[in-house]
Motif scaffolding. Structure first.
Motif, mmCIF file in Angstrom:
data_model
loop_
_atom_site.group_PDB
_atom_site.id
_atom_site.type_symbol
_atom_site.label_atom_id
_atom_site.label_comp_id
_atom_site.label_asym_id
_atom_site.label_seq_id
_atom_site.Cartn_x
_atom_site.Cartn_y
_atom_site.Cartn_z
ATOM 1 N N MET A 285 28.707 16.632 5.600
ATOM 2 C CA MET A 285 27.879 15.429 5.614
ATOM 3 C C MET A 285 26.407 15.738 5.351
ATOM 4 O O MET A 285 25.752 15.053 4.556
ATOM 5 N N GLU A 286 25.861 16.754 6.030
ATOM 6 C CA GLU A 286 24.441 17.057 5.863
ATOM 7 C C GLU A 286 24.116 17.385 4.415
ATOM 8 O O GLU A 286 23.099 16.943 3.874
ATOM 9 N N ALA A 287 24.983 18.178 3.781
ATOM 10 C CA ALA A 287 24.744 18.560 2.393
ATOM 11 C C ALA A 287 24.747 17.338 1.477
ATOM 12 O O ALA A 287 23.887 17.191 0.598
ATOM 13 N N VAL A 288 25.721 16.438 1.684
ATOM 14 C CA VAL A 288 25.833 15.257 0.821
ATOM 15 C C VAL A 288 24.655 14.316 1.039
ATOM 16 O O VAL A 288 24.108 13.749 0.081
ATOM 17 N N LEU A 289 24.250 14.134 2.285
ATOM 18 C CA LEU A 289 23.083 13.298 2.555
ATOM 19 C C LEU A 289 21.850 13.847 1.842
ATOM 20 O O LEU A 289 21.074 13.089 1.250
ATOM 21 N N ALA A 290 21.665 15.162 1.881
ATOM 22 C CA ALA A 290 20.528 15.770 1.189
ATOM 23 C C ALA A 290 20.654 15.590 -0.321
ATOM 24 O O ALA A 290 19.680 15.254 -1.004
ATOM 25 N N GLY A 291 21.866 15.778 -0.848
ATOM 26 C CA GLY A 291 22.071 15.635 -2.279
ATOM 27 C C GLY A 291 21.828 14.221 -2.779
ATOM 28 O O GLY A 291 21.397 14.020 -3.916
ATOM 29 N N CYS A 292 22.109 13.234 -1.914
ATOM 30 C CA CYS A 292 21.903 11.826 -2.280
ATOM 31 C C CYS A 292 20.554 11.300 -1.795
ATOM 32 O O CYS A 292 20.310 10.084 -1.847
ATOM 33 N N ALA A 293 19.695 12.202 -1.305
ATOM 34 C CA ALA A 293 18.353 11.843 -0.832
ATOM 35 C C ALA A 293 18.407 10.784 0.259
ATOM 36 O O ALA A 293 17.614 9.832 0.268
ATOM 37 N N ARG A 294 19.340 10.951 1.203
ATOM 38 C CA ARG A 294 19.470 10.016 2.306
ATOM 39 C C ARG A 294 19.143 10.711 3.620
ATOM 40 O O ARG A 294 19.297 11.921 3.757
ATOM 41 N N ASP B 285 19.519 12.575 14.461
ATOM 42 C CA ASP B 285 19.992 13.862 13.969
ATOM 43 C C ASP B 285 18.903 14.560 13.167
ATOM 44 O O ASP B 285 17.980 13.922 12.638
ATOM 45 N N THR B 286 19.015 15.871 13.045
ATOM 46 C CA THR B 286 18.076 16.635 12.244
ATOM 47 C C THR B 286 18.170 16.195 10.789
ATOM 48 O O THR B 286 19.267 16.040 10.246
ATOM 49 N N ARG B 287 17.037 16.004 10.159
ATOM 50 C CA ARG B 287 17.024 15.532 8.773
ATOM 51 C C ARG B 287 17.616 16.591 7.847
ATOM 52 O O ARG B 287 17.202 17.759 7.884
ATOM 53 N N PRO B 288 18.598 16.223 7.028
ATOM 54 C CA PRO B 288 19.178 17.200 6.098
ATOM 55 C C PRO B 288 18.138 17.711 5.108
ATOM 56 O O PRO B 288 17.204 16.995 4.737
ATOM 57 N N GLU C 259 22.088 22.844 -1.575
ATOM 58 C CA GLU C 259 22.185 24.024 -2.427
ATOM 59 C C GLU C 259 23.301 24.957 -1.957
ATOM 60 O O GLU C 259 24.007 25.553 -2.774
ATOM 61 N N ARG C 260 23.479 25.057 -0.653
ATOM 62 C CA ARG C 260 24.554 25.892 -0.120
ATOM 63 C C ARG C 260 25.917 25.353 -0.551
ATOM 64 O O ARG C 260 26.817 26.112 -0.920
ATOM 65 N N LEU C 261 26.078 24.029 -0.510
ATOM 66 C CA LEU C 261 27.337 23.431 -0.952
ATOM 67 C C LEU C 261 27.546 23.654 -2.444
ATOM 68 O O LEU C 261 28.659 23.961 -2.890
#
Length: 404
Positions: free
Chosen positions: A65-74, A80-83, A89-91
């Motif tokens: 989830m964290e990776a996808v939220l960061a990838g979609c700029a959400r 929760d800690t902001r992605p 990049e790790r994903l």
């Protein structure tokens, strides 16, 4: 070992599902409340077995989830800690490591991508022309109560009928949750992704609630996996809240906001403490009242569903299942539970459920102990107002969380 994905299998509507070519990167974008958690659990549990058939699950968790939220700029869930871009990049590195093998990735938060530029970036970084987008759909009337109680688990204070009026009758239908129609105006969601990948690389699966194994069989066929490889994984933490549980939490949200407590505290003690433990420890029984949607809202949702179904059917994307389900065709659906009224049954929270919720919050607080401050020692608990005690506890837990 790589497999040649050539297996076809007849779906419920009598057609044939054409399997995806070997080397495809299947991207399941949800949206929310369409069987995503169930399929993610099945895929993650079977990741080693899938690899033996040439299909990779690149993520190291059930849901990145964290990776996808960061990838979609959400942003993440409340508190929760902001992605960060590092999560994404790790994903991406894990996806690239699958090489030319077939891979599958699933997250409902891909549906939160707001514009074509974001979708284009996600698709390009995940493999460009190798990406095939899969969208799972359910009728709106079945999604709305589940989505409302999920919003309540993220701090929403609005009651269900009031929320329905805002989503269905109060233009521009964006408050209090602008993400709802971005996710669940399904025709526009599909159009947004089809504009980037092309209609030939979009598959829409209409989930039939009468066929509990239908979704896993569809994934098996698309990925060229043996039948029965994907099996449902029980997940009590993902169950929907009952009406009484949701109302308890909604009133807690009001108190939480009124006392201006930090969002980090909500994440730690409420969502991941009280609610998570309550869902794991308590199984709803036949006497528990489910969240019921009033008839006017069901009819409004069915009307929108019919419009969406017509537009999706004309797009040229591959559709697996019966689009008539989206319009609320009652001959194709199991019975929708009627909403309980105060004269019918008064939804009350059982004492044991309340006790488990309280214990969950206390256990979460105990996991982040803090030392007493000098100010706290200067007065006894009985000399301090309840509101101030709550604020002190909140700031202490927040301080400890930041130190950790």
């Amino acid at each position: 070992m790589e497999t040649d994905c050539k297996r076809d299998e007849p779906p419920a509507d009598g057609g044939a599902i054409a399997a995806l070519p070997a080397g495809t990167r299947l991207l399941h974008i949800g949206p929310h409340k369409t069987g995503t958690t169930s399929i993610q659990g099945a895929l993650f549990e079977a990741r080693d077995a899938m690899a033996r058939h040439g299909v990779e699950w690149p993520a190291t968790t059930r849901h990145p989830m964290e990776a996808v939220l960061a990838g979609c700029a959400r942003t993440g869930m409340m508190g929760d800690t902001r992605p960060t871009e590092q999560h994404w990049e790790r994903l991406l590195q894990q996806v690239r490591a699958t090489g030319r093998r077939t891979s599958v990735l699933s997250s409902e938060f891909f549906a939160d991508a707001t514009d074509d530029a974001t979708v284009e970036r996600v698709v390009e970084q995940l493999g460009g022309e190798r990406v095939h987008v899969l969208v799972t759909l359910r009728p709106l009337a079945r999604i709305m109560p589940s989505q409302w109680q999920q919003y309540v688990q993220n701090g929403l204070r609005m009651g269900y009928e009031d929320w329905l009026r805002h989503m269905l009758r109060k233009a521009p239908y964006e408050q209090p949750n602008p993400s709802f129609w971005r996710r669940h105006r399904h025709d526009r969601l599909i159009e947004r992704w089809a504009r980037v990948v092309g209609t030939e690389r979009v598959t829409v699966v209409v989930v039939d609630d009468r066929d509990r194994e239908g979704l896993t069989r569809t994934f098996e066929t698309l990925l060229g996996l043996p039948e029965g490889l994907l099996r449902p994984v029980p997940d009590a933490a993902n169950r929907s809240l009952t009406l009484a549980e949701t109302e308890m939490l909604r009133n807690l949200n009001k108190e939480f906001r009124a006392n201006e407590l930090p969002a980090e505290l909500y994440s730690q003690l409420v969502r991941n403490g009280a609610v998570m433990h309550m869902k794991n420890a308590c199984t709803p029984g036949p006497g528990d009242v489910k969240i019921g949607t009033p008839q006017w809202a069901v009819e409004a949702a069915d009307g929108i569903g019919a419009e969406m179904a017509e537009r999706i059917g004309a797009m040229g994307v591959r559709v697996i299942g019966d689009l008539r389900l989206l319009s609320g065709d009652r001959s194709l659906l199991p019975a929708v539970p009627k909403p309980a009224t105060r004269t019918d049954v008064d939804p009350r929270l059982a004492p044991e459920v309340a006790a488990q919720a309280l214990y969950g919050a206390l256990a979460a607080a105990a996991a982040a102990p803090v030392r007493h401050t000098a100010a706290a020692k200067s007065r006894t608990v009985h000399q301090t107002s309840s509101g101030e005690l709550v604020r002190v506890l909140g700031h202490r837990c927040l301080k400890r969380l930041r130190l950790r």
